[in-house]
Write a protein that holds these residues in place. Structure first.
Motif, PDB file in Angstrom:
ATOM      1  N   PRO A 177       0.839  -1.414   0.080  1.00  0.00           N
ATOM      2  CA  PRO A 177       0.149   0.200  -0.029  1.00  0.00           C
ATOM      3  C   PRO A 177       0.810   1.143  -0.115  1.00  0.00           C
ATOM      4  N   LEU A 178       0.424   2.308  -0.319  1.00  0.00           N
ATOM      5  CA  LEU A 178       1.095   3.614  -0.459  1.00  0.00           C
ATOM      6  C   LEU A 178       1.371   4.112   1.142  1.00  0.00           C
ATOM      7  N   VAL A 179       2.356   4.668   1.409  1.00  0.00           N
ATOM      8  CA  VAL A 179       2.727   5.039   2.764  1.00  0.00           C
ATOM      9  C   VAL A 179       2.693   6.453   2.776  1.00  0.00           C
ATOM     10  N   VAL A 180       2.237   7.287   3.591  1.00  0.00           N
ATOM     11  CA  VAL A 180       1.898   8.759   3.628  1.00  0.00           C
ATOM     12  C   VAL A 180       2.734   9.105   4.750  1.00  0.00           C
ATOM     13  N   SER A 181       4.015   9.531   4.773  1.00  0.00           N
ATOM     14  CA  SER A 181       4.531  10.071   5.943  1.00  0.00           C
ATOM     15  C   SER A 181       5.270  11.247   5.869  1.00  0.00           C
ATOM     16  N   HIS A 182       4.742  12.223   5.245  1.00  0.00           N
ATOM     17  CA  HIS A 182       5.361  13.628   4.788  1.00  0.00           C
ATOM     18  C   HIS A 182       4.288  14.706   4.661  1.00  0.00           C
ATOM     19  N   MET A 183       4.380  15.741   5.062  1.00  0.00           N
ATOM     20  CA  MET A 183       3.623  16.843   5.112  1.00  0.00           C
ATOM     21  C   MET A 183       3.039  17.157   3.795  1.00  0.00           C
TER      22      MET A 183
ATOM     23  N   CYS B  51      -0.093  14.710   2.748  1.00  0.00           N
ATOM     24  CA  CYS B  51      -1.171  14.454   3.701  1.00  0.00           C
ATOM     25  C   CYS B  51      -2.662  14.476   3.117  1.00  0.00           C
ATOM     26  N   PRO B  52      -2.851  15.091   2.210  1.00  0.00           N
ATOM     27  CA  PRO B  52      -4.216  14.828   1.610  1.00  0.00           C
ATOM     28  C   PRO B  52      -4.551  13.691   1.077  1.00  0.00           C
ATOM     29  N   LEU B  53      -3.618  12.779   1.158  1.00  0.00           N
ATOM     30  CA  LEU B  53      -3.835  11.179   1.010  1.00  0.00           C
ATOM     31  C   LEU B  53      -3.821  10.355   2.039  1.00  0.00           C
ATOM     32  N   PHE B  54      -3.540  10.953   3.128  1.00  0.00           N
ATOM     33  CA  PHE B  54      -3.581  10.333   4.504  1.00  0.00           C
ATOM     34  C   PHE B  54      -4.770   9.679   4.723  1.00  0.00           C
ATOM     35  N   ASP B  55      -4.621   8.163   5.024  1.00  0.00           N
ATOM     36  CA  ASP B  55      -6.248   7.406   5.375  1.00  0.00           C
ATOM     37  C   ASP B  55      -7.016   7.702   4.175  1.00  0.00           C
TER      38      ASP B  55
END
Length: 260
Positions: free
Chosen positions: A135-141, A144-148
């Protein structure tokens, strides 16, 4: 005398959003023009993969949408050569035929009535990440529109020209705006063309960052509360419009024929 240095963050955010509403003008291009611009913008951003991928937007008539003509690359799309099709992919306007893979777009539009634009591309980094079945990992500011907000379809259903693939993809999307498809590419949806464009741009950037970070070490998770805060801060229609307008201006300098 300053008046904001003691204001809480929530009030500063609210004030900034109100100012954006007053000062940021909405793009005036038609849906056809915005879709053509999106094709050129994403071509310049590396989303082309020969003739693979489709970018569509709902048209004004019920159960119809604009799409590209099969055989044209994203760098050849203009407002005048887009097709108008119905949910059975019958051509209503334009020349040539639509890509048969547009069938799963029909399913997404049917199952997600708030969606007005769909972007499906095979850009290098998202496609490479899809080969890992991760899966895609979102870990940068910035991403963040992609977070969860990015679902993952781990089972490749084969070429997406059947109704079975349409059902699978529309269900896998669920309540998210984006989807990473294993061994395939990315899918992005938006209530507007502008929203979809920004998310497509960000998911390819996020995939590139993830692969680069994985090569250097272990990715550290971002604080979920702060990620959700950034998700809301960036995910506004005015932000989408400003983002779209900037990249449209860039595209038009290189592709002046786009709006013919």
């Amino acid at each position: 005398m300053t008046s904001t240095l003691n204001m809480p963050k929530s009030e500063l955010v609210k004030q900034s959003q109100q100012l954006m509403e007053k000062t940021q003008a909405a793009p005036t291009w038609s849906t056809r023009e915005k879709l053509a611009l999106t094709c050129r913008i994403l071509f310049d951003a590396g989303h082309d993969s020969g003739l693979a991928g489709q970018i569509t937007a709902r048209a004004s008539a019920t159960d119809t949408y604009y799409t590209q003509q099969l055989g044209l690359g994203f760098d050849e799309i203009s407002a005048s050569n887009l097709l108008l099709v119905d949910q059975d992919l019958n051509r209503l306007e334009g020349e040539g035929m639509p890509n048969p893979a547009n069938r799963f777009h029909t399913w997404v539009y049917r199952e997600h009535p708030a969606v007005n634009c769909i972007i499906h591309t095979h850009p290098f980094y998202a496609a490479t990440l899809s080969m890992l079945e991760e899966p895609l990992v979102v870990s940068h500011m910035d991403t963040c529109p992609l977070f969860d907000d990015c679902a993952f379809l781990g089972n490749w259903p084969g070429i997406p020209v059947g109704n079975e693939e349409g059902v699978l993809i529309s269900q896998a999307l669920g309540n998210k705006r984006t989807l990473l498809l294993a061994h395939h590419g990315l899918l992005v949806t938006g209530k507007s063309v502008e929203e979809a464009l920004m998310l497509a741009h960000l998911i390819e950037r996020a995939a590139k960052m993830q692969l680069t970070a994985m090569a250097a070490g272990a990715i550290q998770p971002i604080d979920p509360a702060l990620a959700r805060e950034a998700h809301g801060w960036i995910s506004t229609e005015k932000r989408y419009q400003a983002f779209f307008s900037y990249y449209a201006r860039r595209a038009l300098r290189s592709h002046p024929d786009c709006l013919n």
